[in-house]
Design a protein around this motif. Sequence first.
Motif, mmCIF file in Angstrom:
data_model
loop_
_atom_site.group_PDB
_atom_site.id
_atom_site.type_symbol
_atom_site.label_atom_id
_atom_site.label_comp_id
_atom_site.label_asym_id
_atom_site.label_seq_id
_atom_site.Cartn_x
_atom_site.Cartn_y
_atom_site.Cartn_z
ATOM 1 N N ASP A 1 0.835 -1.201 0.000
ATOM 2 C CA ASP A 1 0.000 0.000 0.000
ATOM 3 C C ASP A 1 0.871 1.253 0.000
ATOM 4 O OD1 ASP A 1 -2.699 1.232 0.334
ATOM 5 O OD2 ASP A 1 -1.755 2.002 2.159
ATOM 6 N N THR A 2 0.245 2.374 -0.282
ATOM 7 C CA THR A 2 0.976 3.655 -0.250
ATOM 8 C C THR A 2 1.490 3.955 1.158
ATOM 9 O OG1 THR A 2 -1.208 4.653 -0.007
ATOM 10 C CG2 THR A 2 -0.180 4.795 -2.174
ATOM 11 N N GLU A 3 0.854 3.371 2.151
ATOM 12 C CA GLU A 3 1.348 3.539 3.520
ATOM 13 C C GLU A 3 2.726 2.883 3.667
ATOM 14 O OE1 GLU A 3 -0.434 5.163 6.464
ATOM 15 O OE2 GLU A 3 -0.772 6.046 4.499
ATOM 16 N N ASP A 4 2.937 1.768 2.916
ATOM 17 C CA ASP A 4 4.207 1.057 3.017
ATOM 18 C C ASP A 4 5.284 1.721 2.169
ATOM 19 O OD1 ASP A 4 2.735 -0.981 4.415
ATOM 20 O OD2 ASP A 4 1.980 -1.585 2.438
ATOM 21 N N ASP B 1 5.289 4.897 0.912
ATOM 22 C CA ASP B 1 5.323 6.363 0.955
ATOM 23 C C ASP B 1 4.745 7.011 -0.317
ATOM 24 O OD1 ASP B 1 5.723 8.833 2.040
ATOM 25 O OD2 ASP B 1 7.819 8.987 1.426
ATOM 26 N N ARG C 1 -6.330 0.662 7.133
ATOM 27 C CA ARG C 1 -4.936 1.079 7.250
ATOM 28 C C ARG C 1 -4.659 2.227 6.283
ATOM 29 N NH1 ARG C 1 -0.549 -1.690 5.348
ATOM 30 N NH2 ARG C 1 1.226 -0.651 6.331
ATOM 31 N N HIS C 2 -5.190 2.075 5.085
ATOM 32 C CA HIS C 2 -4.905 3.060 4.030
ATOM 33 C C HIS C 2 -5.359 4.462 4.447
ATOM 34 C CE1 HIS C 2 -4.189 4.397 -0.117
ATOM 35 N NE2 HIS C 2 -5.296 5.110 -0.005
ATOM 36 N N THR D 1 -6.040 5.544 7.699
ATOM 37 C CA THR D 1 -5.899 5.934 9.124
ATOM 38 C C THR D 1 -5.408 7.366 9.286
ATOM 39 O OG1 THR D 1 -3.908 4.602 8.954
ATOM 40 C CG2 THR D 1 -5.539 3.910 10.610
ATOM 41 N N ARG D 2 -4.560 7.830 8.392
ATOM 42 C CA ARG D 2 -3.974 9.161 8.611
ATOM 43 C C ARG D 2 -4.805 10.286 7.984
ATOM 44 N NH1 ARG D 2 1.028 10.033 6.562
ATOM 45 N NH2 ARG D 2 0.806 8.433 4.957
ATOM 46 N N THR E 1 -5.741 7.665 -3.293
ATOM 47 C CA THR E 1 -4.652 8.248 -2.530
ATOM 48 C C THR E 1 -4.567 9.730 -2.835
ATOM 49 O OG1 THR E 1 -3.470 6.166 -2.806
ATOM 50 C CG2 THR E 1 -2.181 8.060 -2.071
ATOM 51 N N TYR F 1 2.269 12.056 2.106
ATOM 52 C CA TYR F 1 3.279 11.155 1.537
ATOM 53 C C TYR F 1 4.506 11.935 1.087
ATOM 54 C CZ TYR F 1 -1.106 8.615 1.211
ATOM 55 O OH TYR F 1 -2.320 8.068 1.499
#
Lengths: 286, 884, 287
Positions: free
Chosen positions: B117-120, B122, B168-169, B171-172, B670, B684
């Motif tokens: 994911d983009t969380e992983d 960045d 997760r994707h 959360t922020r 995203t 990001y």
Amino acid sequence: MKPAGYYGLPVVKPPVWTWEIPVYFFVGGLAGMAEAIALAAFSTGAELELVRKAAWVAAAGAGVSPILLVMDLGRPARFANMLRVFKWRSAMSVGAWTLAVFGACAVPAALLLQWGEGRALHAVAALLLFGAGVLGPLLATYTGVLLAATAIPVWSAHRTLLPIHFGAAALGSAAAVLELLGSRPPALSAVGIATAIVETMIGAALEIGRASVVDRPLRTGRSGNLMRAAAVLTGPLSLALRLVGARTGGGAAFLFGALLSRFAWIDAGRCSALDPEATFASQAPP
Amino acid sequence: MPGLGTSFGRGGATTAQQDLANADCILIEGSSMAEAHPVGFRWVLKAKERGATIIHVDPRFSRTSALADLWVPIRAGADLVFLGGLVRHVLENRLFFREYVLHYTNASCLVRDDFRDTEDLDGLFSGWDPERRTYETESWRYEGDDLARPLRDPTLEHPRCVFQLLRRHFTRYTPEMVEKLAGVPPDLFGRVADAFTSASGREKTAAICYALGWTQHSKGVQIIRTAAILQLLLGNVGRPGGGILALRGHASIQGSTDIPTLFDILPGYLPMPKAGTGEDDLAGYVRNHRKVAGQWSALPAYVTSLLKAWYGPHATPESDSGYRFLPQVSRDHSHFSFITEMADGHVDGFFVMGQNPAVGAQHSRLERKALARLRWLVVRDMVEIETASFWYDSPEIETGELTTANVATEVFLFPAAGHAEKEGTFTNTQRLLQWREQAVDPPGDARSEAWFIHQLAKRLRSRAAAAGDPLDEPLRALDWWYPEDEHGEPHIEAVLAEINGWRSDPAEAAAGLVHSRDAEDRPHHGPQVKGFGDLRDDGSTACGCWIYSGVLGPDGVNRARQREPSGAYAHGWGFAWPADRRILYNRASAAPDGTPWSDRKKLVWWDDTERRWTGDDVPDFVAEKPPDYVPPPDATGLAAQRGDAPFLLHEDGLGWLYVPEGLKDGPLPTHYEPLESVADNALYGRATNPAVRWFVRDDNRFAPPKDPRFPYVLTTYRLTEHHTAGGMSRFLSHLAELQPELFVEISPELAGELGVASTDWVTVSTLRGIVEARALVSRRMRPLQVDGRIVHQVAMPFHWGSAGPNRGDVVNDLIPLSGEPNVTIHEGKALLCSVTAGRRPRGRDVTEALDRLVRETPPHPEAPSTEPRPSERPGGHGHHGKTT
Amino acid sequence: MIGDGIASANQRTHRFVEERTPVGFFTDPTLCIGCKACEVACKEWNGLPEDGFVFSGTSYDNTGALGASTWRHVLFLEQDQSRGPQLAGPMSGGEGEDPFRWIFLSDVCKHCEHAGCLEACPTGAIVRTEVGSVLVQDDVCNGCGYCVVSCPFGVVDRRPQPLPGAGGAFKCTFCYDRQASGLPPACAKVCPTESIQFGPLDEITARAARRVEDVRALGYADASLYDARGTSVGATRAVFLVLGSPEAYGLPADPVVPTVYLRDAWTSSLLTSLVALAGVIAAFALL
Ligand SMILES: Nc1nc2c(c(=O)[nH]1)N[C@H]1C(S)=C(S)[C@@H](COP(=O)(O)OP(=O)(O)OC[C@H]3O[C@@H](n4cnc5c(=O)[nH]c(N)nc54)[C@H](O)[C@@H]3O)O[C@H]1N2
Ligand SMILES: Nc1nc2c(c(=O)[nH]1)N[C@H]1C(S)=C(S)[C@@H](COP(=O)(O)OP(=O)(O)OC[C@H]3O[C@@H](n4cnc5c(=O)[nH]c(N)nc54)[C@H](O)[C@@H]3O)O[C@H]1N2
Ligand code: SF4
Ligand code: SF4
Ligand code: SF4
Ligand code: SF4
Ligand code: SF4
Ligand SMILES: [Mo]
């Protein structure tokens, strides 16, 4: 500060009238009062010369007035529709008929007074002269009503004053014209002095106290200046000149002032219409 | 519209404007519905009268905001954060419609373990190829790669199930982040969140309306995806008063994607064959695009019938059912691509019908200069628009970049018949086909499009026949049968008959024949088909557009012409594709067991005595498939989908919270900053959408983030008083006098800084162009607090040009070419500009000023220095359709 | 109401003229989206000339006012106060609560019970129709301009040269021609949100009164009905719901039909005439 009302835009429409109307007010008024003078002179047995002169002035005015009115119409060809109906609640309708009847009396009256031979014709002349003479003052003052009975704040606010003002100005003008044409009976100068006094008082009345929202255009701006100039000419100035014996000067000043004041009132009306605050002031709960 | 297409299956609004009246809350974001769809907006007001909450999220306080209960000013280009914030709000506070989500969405489906994911990464998903600036999308697919029968975890606990990935994707995407990036204060955001979520559930539904404010962005498709996710989570899709209403543009723009004027799809959202992808024959094409389960398993029947409709007798085994006549797409031929090629002198001729790119298209300076490089140009319009008059009155003539003498382009301006002067159908924003009678004859030589194309085709075909050049074979093969009237106008209803489809063999039974004789009055085809269910893949049927099938069936009734509305959804008035279903996926309006979720919100339900689906709308489902149906292992097509799977076009029959295939820039939405931005991407490491196309050229430069030369956010929009490029409004005094000049909307605060007042001239500049406009100062524009800084936004309508009685500078001169990865749409709604008091420079000074700006401004750090090779960039409306 | 479609009085054909049923307009800014379709439809139907391409800078209103060539006019008010329960913009994150509202109102001739224009017209060009509307008969009007200064709302005006029909006075005809053939007024017919509502006067006034109640209940505390009832103008045929003071819309709070000034003015005129005549006679008699 935010402009009043809706972006400060006018609430009522300004008059669409051009120069012909103030000039008509002047000429028509003068004619009407001239006929009144003719009638007075005639009925008090004054010399026929003066009567004739006054009657001719009236007839001439009665002839010019319709031309001015027709010129101002948006559709001059339809001038005759003015007499299509009679509506006493329409000052313009009443005025149109007054002018028509006045003219119909004044012109033949002048002709007969000039050339009419024999008792019968004199009687007719007298009759016509009487009709026109009585209608004359109305012709001179209805124009005040015409302006007063509108949505233009500064006009309706002075609904009582306007007829007096126009009447006095017309009478003074008539006297002045006859004097300038060479007739100098004391009565005329008395009329001249009297009307100048009335005008002085009216002028003063409009100056005293602080101007209300509605009266602004009578004091300020172009219309205000015109108004003052006119007031001085017809009032104090012509009075002073007459008192020092300068009848010609006094008369001339009065005439010019009287004409000016008609323009001043139309102009003031235009400014007044463009000022939303004035309209709100004049159309608000008492 | 891949945003909706990949989420639900079809690239069309899921609902109808009239149905908005049934909503309990309506979120209008990225659209000024009251201004651009004033007539449809009455249904929003009807809902409001009934107590619904109307929310408008827009950088401007528009005429729509004026009527809303809640106006939320937002920074242009930050909608994905705002919507992501709502998604997070729903997930974290467990406000989602659990039963709906569990059964009708792919929340429980498991994703491959090599997905990142983009969380992983960045801001990047797994599969990124930095060379070609595209994604290898393999790793995005379901565990086990079986779209028809995904592995599912009904507990939604599995770390690789879509639900957990989604959590997760997002959360922020917190309220604080929303405030930071979108400029929306937390308590205002809270109001929206509460209003929208509290109007969703069993008893209530909320709808979303969007348009260009979402689509015209470098991530437009993903913004729409976020809205789709929100609606799926809240159970608002397929239900009365719910759904997502894409407010389309021109009267029949929906129609022009259904039966496309696009380079990469065929009618009915069939993909265009692509070179070098093993699609050289029909078998290969079918192999690539046919789905095992769901509606698309019938793709062979649809494509074969289409080829039969086009090539008739020539669609034979020898010609591979006519497939051989189809061109194959080798690269991106979207508008911007061929315009840039035109600008470089690689294009000879250009037909422009019903468009005014010299004003309406982005970077219109480049467009006009490109037109000047053509050998010939055909413009068909009702007035002499800028596209036809550029060679003598364009701004480039003033600047000296073009001189009339040196423009070699030969321009043919044809008078076109307007919509009231010809008959045919409009397909409106809610997929409704409505027949238009001809009201008056066109003036003079004006002719309809149909006449022009028909006559052109006839002439081209006779030439092709004469020349015998093998290249012209497809032209010769066309089955150009259309009967025409005495003026050579083709019979439009005959075309509609072809679109509906028929049995090919003229010898077949006479019953159900409609317009069955050709131009020479010979029998041309058999009886009409009832609907796309009747289509076959053996050439026995022909159909011009499978999704429209049913509009003119064997009973000979032209349903588009019907005007007897009945029932809650006005069936009997026009015809909505597919199969007159007014609310798509309406099976979801009933619980898995087939009973309505609630009495208040019932639409279609399972009638157990009749053993079929019934209700107020035509069921968007297999009528006899029971709610508890479980497909046998070997089943294919619709039979391979469960009785509780409402999204027929997806193999799994589910609404896609996560898109395992079909998107080019990621399976989950995203947030990326606009290509030109006043802020850094606080979420990001990278600022912009990695897969976006930049159209790298010296005359198409982008300002770097937070560039001091261009401190303000510029957005563009349309006015009710005008129509797009102005051909239909600027030339009409009754409209033009209502908005007589180009203006720019400025907040009092910014006006103060600039020292300008309303009606003053101001100059707006970007790296592409310089235009002047009147200032319109109003509190309807608000400075926003973004990332701790005050950000000023300005907005301009774009209707003016250099032709006609009512003229003005062209706003599109300011806007760069750029291509959103999925639909290559530009970013016309969020860019950087400078605004200065006073009028713009004249003549050569304009180009000099521009050159100076370009020289002084450093390049955008994330823009590539060269264009990746075109062959690697086929555009992609595939299956789903374009955006505006 | 909204969305009644062909059933609504705005769309239905009618026999109001034959039946001599008084009709009226109720215009409701809480439903107006400022689309100006009414303005355009009016100009289209009545073939009114274009009257100026002027960018006014006053919000989205580039029309400015009703006049000889503009018979419907949509006003655009931007005010720093809130529109009923509406929440417009940032609550915190800056200056905090800052109320703002944008109101649209479609203005039109009021078709007064006591119409200044009609009273003033010396030619009888302005008449009252079977449906109670006030109509200027263009073929009678001679352009004297007296109606122009006699309308308390500044509606009617004389059309300037060189426009077609110049010299005559023009204003909303209440679509007399359409109504005579059973059609609703063009402006009402096109209004997408039924912000303009057309119908029999009694229905309209009742509906208007109810609407004011309703929106007040919804939290529009400053909603009121503007219908000139109880003023010298008398109940108007076109009534409006207004939020806030009528003056903000350029509407006089307490409109006055100018004929009320006649009494004072004529009294003054007659007395002046008498005094003048008597005075002059006296002067000649005595001196
Ligand atoms: N009268 C009229 N109607 C039309 C048209 C016309 O030209 N005139 N055009 C037709 C066509 S072709 C189309 S495509 C549609 C378009 O219909 P809309 O998309 O509704 O029209 P726009 O005004 O382009 O944009 C809508 C709103 O998006 C806002 N906006 C801009 N940037 C952003 C952003 O980043 N986020 C958000 N949330 N909002 C943003 C703008 O302020 C504007 O209010 O209208 C159709 N209808
Ligand atoms: N900055 C900025 N730019 C934009 C937008 C934006 O929001 N901001 N919006 C974009 C959008 S969504 C769109 S759709 C485009 C629209 O941009 P264009 O489509 O280029 O502009 P239009 O004026 O709609 O062009 C339609 C033309 O077709 C003509 N026409 C009308 N009917 C017919 C007919 O029956 N036959 C023929 N042959 N011609 C006809 C009209 O006169 C008009 O000139 O603009 C885009 N440009
Ligand atoms: S122009 Fe046509 S499509 Fe647009 S709002 Fe009006 S009626 Fe609807
Ligand atoms: S509003 Fe003015 S124009 Fe209309 S009827 Fe009343 S007075 Fe006459
Ligand atoms: S302008 Fe025409 S309508 Fe007005 S008062 Fe004069 S005659 Fe009557
Ligand atoms: S009623 Fe007719 S004339 Fe009057 S405003 Fe409406 S459309 Fe115009
Ligand atoms: S048509 Fe209706 S909604 Fe549009 S501006 Fe006129 S009154 Fe308002
Ligand atoms: Mo569009």
